[in-house]
Write an enzyme that holds these catalytic residues in place. Structure first.
Site, PDB file in Angstrom:
ATOM      1  CE1 TYR A  59      35.521 141.998  -3.154  1.00  0.00           C
ATOM      2  CE2 TYR A  59      34.515 143.379  -1.997  1.00  0.00           C
ATOM      3  CZ  TYR A  59      35.564 143.040  -2.705  1.00  0.00           C
ATOM      4  OH  TYR A  59      36.747 144.073  -2.981  1.00  0.00           O
ATOM      5  CG  PHE A  61      40.252 145.065   7.972  1.00  0.00           C
ATOM      6  CD1 PHE A  61      40.671 144.000   6.547  1.00  0.00           C
ATOM      7  CD2 PHE A  61      39.078 144.834   8.904  1.00  0.00           C
ATOM      8  CE1 PHE A  61      39.470 143.512   6.589  1.00  0.00           C
ATOM      9  CE2 PHE A  61      38.709 143.696   8.652  1.00  0.00           C
ATOM     10  CZ  PHE A  61      39.020 143.179   7.584  1.00  0.00           C
TER      11      PHE A  61
END
Length: 424
Positions: A134, A424
């Protein structure tokens, strides 16, 4: 092999949720098809307009399978000092093994971040399964996590005195009581914890067993709360236990913490001492904790807490430099001119930050920069988890004015490290 123009990246329709879930499970190496119950549950909280799929129009047999998945949802992230900022929370990112290295993640990420910028989100967030992925999209590791294993007999605690001596008390509660008491406690805790995120109602239902999913069997938990001398709940822990006995009929039980939040040091101390005093438990696994957690030093012998994990956790991508820097607080006063490099064109530019204990002002400027850095390196500086001096030594930012990195550290570093308690 399908050509790039055979793969359509777009938001999904409601009648495509099952196929999208199939691709998600394949990406996460879950070969069994999702149950009707789990697909129906996904449909209740997935936002189709923020859920992307890559559809292979060139697949054999006339089918158009989903070969990559990506979704986001609204989130609040606590900045240093307690201000919640709107975040674009990214999750469920997969690319099917047969379709890797075709730019599908790049296409989905570009669409989502552009939409987040248009909405006015200050940052984007995600939990990175793998470190190298990322950074190229402007994300940086903005919080870290740690785990300890406590050898209870070695800890030096007097297990005969588990009751807090500060006038508070620890009580076992059931899931319904956790759902009643927990949300308000968590809101107070996250207001004081940089890096924390909000917990929607569904989080409380899943973690207390009120909502159960077939793909993730629920392990029944114990729940305990700490009430301070005033009677207000200041701490909450959920944990599971394994009952183990040796051949010599000695107990060797293991306790694993699933979640522990505490509003005060007294609550944190009381809950850890309680967990280490439970009969038959000789090992306590801490679960995810802040890297500077108090746990080891709450024990008479800190060496009884063995560090078994220290790793990056929450990754942050700054979308609005001005709002991000103005949202947080600063313990000292100073001025800094930053040049933020962002090839995606979402947050790049030169910015002058004037900050102090009374507040901060940030604005674009044409002044000569003191520091030049990629947008991904700004994230851990913004959360207070990294040192500009250290990044300069690593060659990850450029000090354009001698001593500017030290000025940045004096402004941006925090007394306690940021921490995100939840995935999450």
């Amino acid at each position: 092999m399908s050509r790039a123009d055979d793969i359509d990246v777009r938001t999904i329709a409601e009648d495509e949720i099952r196929e999208w879930r199939r691709a998600l499970d394949a990406g996460f190496l879950r070969p069994s098809p999702a149950s009707d119950h789990d697909v129906a549950d996904l449909a209740t909280h997935l936002i189709p307009s923020r859920t992307l799929g890559a559809f292979d129009k060139g697949a054999p047999g006339g089918s158009t399978p989903v070969v990559a998945t990506f979704r986001s949802f609204p989130q609040e992230l606590t900045a240093v000092g307690g201000t919640p900022v709107p975040a674009d929370a990214i999750t469920n990112v997969t690319v099917t093994a047969t379709h890797r290295r075709r730019g599908l993640l790049s296409r989905m990420m570009a669409l989502d971040l552009a939409a987040a910028k248009e909405r006015g989100d200050v940052v984007a967030t995600l939990i990175a399964a793998e470190y190298p992925i990322y950074g190229r999209f402007g994300f940086g590791p903005a919080t870290h996590t740690a785990q300890w294993v406590v050898d209870v007999p070695r800890s030096g605690l007097d297990r005969r005195r588990p009751v807090p001596d500060d006038g508070g008390r620890v009580d076992l509660v059931d899931g319904a009581e956790v759902r009643r008491l927990g949300p308000a406690l968590h809101e107070r805790v996250r207001a004081a914890q940089a890096g924390a995120t909000n917990r929607p109602e569904r989080w409380w239902r899943v973690t207390t067993g009120d909502l159960r999913l077939d793909a993730f069997p629920y392990a029944e938990r114990f729940h305990a709360v700490y009430g301070g001398p005033s009677g207000q709940v200041e701490g909450l822990v959920g944990y599971v236990c394994e009952d183990r006995w040796g051949d010599d009929k000695r107990p060797g039980g293991e306790l694993t913490v699933k979640s522990l939040i505490a509003e005060t040091p007294a609550a944190e101390r009381a809950l850890w001492h309680y967990l280490c005093s439970i009969d038959w438990i000789t090992t306590v696994r801490s679960g995810h904790r802040a890297p500077d957690d108090l746990l080891p030093h709450l024990l008479p012998d800190p060496r009884a807490a063995r560090l078994v994990l220290h790793a990056d956790y929450l990754w942050v991508r700054i979308l609005d430099v001005v709002r991000a820097l103005e949202a947080r607080t600063y313990e000292s006063a100073g001025t800094l001119v930053l040049e933020v490099v962002d090839p995606a064109g979402l947050a790049g530019g030169r910015y002058r930050l004037e900050a102090g204990p009374d507040g901060a002002r940030c604005a674009p400027t044409d002044r000569e920069p003191q520091l030049t850095l990629p947008v991904g390196e700004l994230a851990p500086l913004w959360t207070g988890d990294e040192s500009a001096v250290r990044l300069a030594a690593l060659g990850r930012l450029e000090e354009r004015q001698k001593g500017a990195a030290s000025v940045a550290d004096a402004l941006l570093r925090t007394s306690r490290r940021p921490w995100c308690p939840d995935g999450f």
